[in-house]
Design a protein around this motif. Structure first.
Motif, short mmCIF file in Angstrom:
data_model
loop_
_atom_site.label_atom_id
_atom_site.label_comp_id
_atom_site.label_asym_id
_atom_site.label_seq_id
_atom_site.Cartn_x
_atom_site.Cartn_y
_atom_site.Cartn_z
N VAL A 42 -0.46 -0.96 8.54
CA VAL A 42 -0.03 -0.04 7.49
C VAL A 42 1.04 -0.77 6.69
O VAL A 42 2.13 -1.08 7.20
N ILE A 43 0.73 -1.07 5.44
CA ILE A 43 1.59 -1.90 4.59
C ILE A 43 2.31 -1.01 3.60
O ILE A 43 1.67 -0.31 2.80
N GLY A 44 3.63 -1.02 3.64
CA GLY A 44 4.44 -0.19 2.76
C GLY A 44 4.46 -0.75 1.34
O GLY A 44 5.28 -1.60 1.01
N HIS A 45 3.54 -0.27 0.52
CA HIS A 45 3.36 -0.75 -0.85
C HIS A 45 4.58 -0.40 -1.70
O HIS A 45 4.83 0.77 -2.00
N LEU A 48 8.27 2.85 0.13
CA LEU A 48 7.67 4.18 0.28
C LEU A 48 7.85 4.93 -1.05
O LEU A 48 8.61 5.89 -1.15
N TYR A 60 12.48 0.90 1.03
CA TYR A 60 12.11 0.04 2.16
C TYR A 60 12.69 0.55 3.48
O TYR A 60 12.02 0.49 4.52
N ALA A 63 10.44 3.40 4.59
CA ALA A 63 9.15 2.90 5.06
C ALA A 63 9.27 2.33 6.47
O ALA A 63 8.43 2.59 7.33
N THR A 68 6.13 1.53 9.02
CA THR A 68 5.36 0.51 8.33
C THR A 68 5.35 -0.80 9.12
O THR A 68 6.27 -1.11 9.86
N ASP A 69 4.30 -1.58 8.91
CA ASP A 69 4.20 -2.91 9.52
C ASP A 69 4.69 -4.00 8.58
O ASP A 69 4.97 -5.11 9.03
N THR A 434 -0.25 1.25 1.17
CA THR A 434 -0.08 2.68 0.93
C THR A 434 1.27 2.99 0.31
O THR A 434 2.28 2.37 0.64
N THR A 437 3.81 5.58 3.65
CA THR A 437 3.75 5.04 5.02
C THR A 437 3.52 6.15 6.03
O THR A 437 2.74 5.99 6.98
#
Length: 453
Positions: A42-45, A48, A60, A63, A68-69, A434, A437
């Motif tokens: 799960v990538i914090g685009h 958040l 950040y 997220a 988040t990863d 995403t 997150t």
């Protein structure tokens, strides 16, 4: 109650969401269908951005707190050659710069107002390879510094806006703050303008600190944003010699300084421009590399992505180099094989994996205007072969971008973002970018539950 159940309910409660109904736990654990056999990321685009101003420390931090990863960021070079995180290099739609300019004459004076210049493409024109001309900000070919007067980014006109490359890092921190961007009318506004713009080093520091605090490895996921444009700006600002790559060189340098330049380090480096990635691959970058693959729009009648404009349908370095192909050539087995020579994964658009189609198509609206359709009216179709072909080529697949607002969800998800995550996780996607997150983690929990994990 299992540890999974406790963790899931805590997360769901913190996020203010309800748990969807999923299939019961299997008696035996089922394997993941990802390339490496591990759970999808799960990538914090941009952090958040569904809940906080994007690419700020608050975004950040949240997220990371919600599981988040990886912390994803778009990078540009400031006027004083510092890597800074901001989605767009023009500032009015993702910062409070316009408000600041009302009371800060120095900021107001830096608005770029010189129109761009049209140039002809350098390939033989056909009906299938786009317009014959495109805009550039090199308004005086004899003066490389003329790119600092206009604001044309990858052929897109942003005249009468502010460029991030006209400000030093200190000025950005002290004068300008971030805001929401996508779906801004539906997302919280109370924190807009409250958190300053931050540097890439700041985000690396956040990832390291949050990894220690949470006991989880949290990666950074930098993108060389608009690299052809950024390099021209940076060279004009004195950040590098003519024909150099100051954006990529700065990224390689900071990665090495932070001890991240290995394949197993908690970092992924991404770009839409192959030349940017190939340059870094051949100049000492040892991290995981991701080729992003974009498209311009959706033909809901045919049920496929479209490719027909210079800005989003083709890597801009291809336009400059005289290559008339579109991004879709990267989706073929031959294109994937080429990507494998310099990258470890791809980042395609969701529709390139799961197409969307409106089956009850109508040519016109009630008022006689052409009917275009919308995502929320569409239905998901059978997946393409892209994921299987990418895995066959040894490439992992991180898909963009998942958002929770109803307008971004296909009709058969019935407004429930968890159903979209489940659709892609079941296919074997290796990771999702995403804006939420919390929703991504809940979707993954539901998927793990299905697998009996």
């Amino acid at each position: 109650m299992t540890q999974f159940s406790v963790a899931a309910r805590r997360l769901i409660g913190a996020a203010g969401l309800s748990m969807c109904i999923v299939s019961p736990v299997s008696a035996q654990e089922k394997p993941f269908a990802t390339l490496d056999g591990k759970p999808p990321l799960v990538i914090g685009h941009r952090g958040l951005p569904g809940l906080m101003p994007e690419e700020t420390q608050a975004s950040y931090d949240m997220a990371a707190a919600l599981g988040t990863d990886a912390l994803e960021e778009d990078l540009h070079l400031t006027k004083d050659c510092v890597l800074v995180a901001r989605h767009n290099p023009w500032l009015s739609d993702n910062t409070n710069v316009a408000e600041v300019a009302k009371t800060n004459p120095e900021v107001a004076a830096r608005k770029r107002t010189v129109p761009g210049k049209m140039v002809k493409v350098s390939w033989a024109q056909t009906p299938d390879n786009g317009p014959a001309e495109y805009l550039v900000d090199l308004t005086d070919p004899a003066d490389p510094k003329s790119v600092l007067k206009s604001l044309i980014v990858d052929g897109e006109d942003h005249t009468n806006d502010w460029s991030i490359t006209d400000f030093t890092m200190a000025e950005l921190r002290s004068w300008i703050a971030g805001t929401t961007y996508d779906a801004r009318d539906e997302r919280p506004k109370e924190f807009n303008g409250k958190f300053p713009i931050i540097s890439f080093q700041d985000i690396i520091d956040i990832a390291k600190a949050k990894s220690r605090e949470t006991g989880r490895v949290i990666s950074v996921y930098p993108e060389t944003k608009n690299p052809t444009w950024n390099n021209a700006q940076a060279i004009a600002n004195g950040c590098g010699a003519a024909d150099s790559h100051p954006l990529e060189d700065a990224l390689i340098k900071i990665i090495k300084e932070n001890g991240l330049n290995t394949k197993d380090a908690p970092i992924f480096v991404q770009s839409f421009e192959p030349a940017s990635l190939k340059y870094m691959h051949s100049h000492g970058l040892e991290t995981k590399i991701v080729q992003l693959i974009d498209g311009d729009g959706v033909d809901f009648k045919a049920g496929k992505a479209t490719y027909d404009d210079i800005t989003n349908s083709r890597p801009y370095d291809w336009t400059v180099a005289g290559d008339p192909r579109w991004f879709d050539v990267m989706l073929t087995p031959e294109g994937l094989a080429e990507i494998k020579t310099y990258a470890d994964g791809i980042g395609p658009w969701k529709l390139q994996i799961v197409p969307l189609k409106i089956t009850d198509w109508k040519e016109k609206n009630a008022d006689g205007t052409p009917y275009k359709g919308s995502t929320s009216e569409s239905t998901t179709q059978e997946p393409t072969s892209l994921l299987a072909n990418a895995h066959e080529a040894g490439l992992f697949v991180h898909v963009f971008t998942f958002r929770s607002e109803k307008k971004y969800l296909a009709g058969d998800y019935k407004g429930d973002p968890t159903q979209e995550y489940l659709k892609f996780f079941r296919l074997g996607i290796d990771g999702v970018f995403t804006d939420f997150t919390n929703a991504g983690v809940i979707g993954r929990i539901a998927y793990l539950h299905e697998l009996g994990r």
